[in-house]
Enzyme design. Sequence first.
Site, short mmCIF file in Angstrom:
data_model
loop_
_atom_site.label_atom_id
_atom_site.label_comp_id
_atom_site.label_asym_id
_atom_site.label_seq_id
_atom_site.Cartn_x
_atom_site.Cartn_y
_atom_site.Cartn_z
N ARG A 52 0.84 -1.20 0.00
CA ARG A 52 0.00 0.00 0.00
C ARG A 52 0.87 1.25 0.00
NH1 ARG A 52 -3.80 -1.90 5.08
NH2 ARG A 52 -4.75 -3.73 4.08
N ASP A 54 1.23 5.28 0.23
CA ASP A 54 0.49 6.32 0.94
C ASP A 54 0.01 7.42 0.00
OD1 ASP A 54 0.78 5.03 3.39
OD2 ASP A 54 2.59 6.15 3.93
N TYR A 112 12.46 1.12 -3.45
CA TYR A 112 11.96 2.48 -3.61
C TYR A 112 13.09 3.39 -4.05
CZ TYR A 112 7.52 1.61 -1.10
OH TYR A 112 6.29 1.15 -0.73
N ARG A 197 10.20 7.59 3.88
CA ARG A 197 10.16 9.05 4.00
C ARG A 197 10.81 9.51 5.30
NH1 ARG A 197 4.16 10.30 3.60
NH2 ARG A 197 4.91 12.41 4.03
#
Length: 250
Positions: A52, A54, A112, A197
């Site tokens: 998932r 964000d 990522y 993040r």
Amino acid sequence: METNRYFLELAYKGTNYHGWQIQENAESIQGELENALSTLLRMPISIVGSGRTDTGVHASQQFAHFDTGEKLDEATFLKKLNGILPKDIASCSLKRVKNDAHTRFDAIWRSYVYRISLRKDPFEQESAWTIYKEPKISLMNEAAALLLEEEDFQCFSKVHTDVNNFNCKIKAAYWEQKGSLLLFHITANRFLRGMVRAIVGTLIEVGLEKINAEDFKQILESKNRNSAKASAPAKGLYLCRITYPKDLYL
């Protein structure tokens, strides 16, 4: 009736969506995909994503699986599906897999990349975090290397997250510069909510020499989100690669 399971490879710009997961009164990637698939296949279709993302986070590679009684031709199916999907979501490939294959549970590695622009760039306003003081990559890479030595990343997880544990195996984490862009690459077997993040935001503090590598190590060992620094904005984050065992595919 025979059921066929397919892995659908996707890419999307997350700017206009409240993340991957379906939720009431908000547009989501999953919701758009299920509506498009249900329209194309003329029956209700539910999908399961590999993870998932964000609100505001992008994906250059994401996977979802779904079941159908039809045998689908990849080229024809992708052309029709892309004609239904909004312009900021694309279907990239379709592969038939074993009926027990699972996009989330069978993923071996997830990667990522986080993009930072070092100058005002009209083409990067929605796809990168702009900062004007150039951080020192060597210091950030020194601290990033410490991530490979840790297993518990509670300090970089959003609080009140429903997980059994905070353990992740990170196999790569490093920065590189390409022109005016800084790119942070990270690969792990799993990620916690908000983890990348939070890592980026804290590493930037290292690069700007507000904290050092030893401080970063203490943050890791604290297991306390309040010890880490503010999270980097969602717009710079991309899910970019998911690795599966080859024997899943038929």
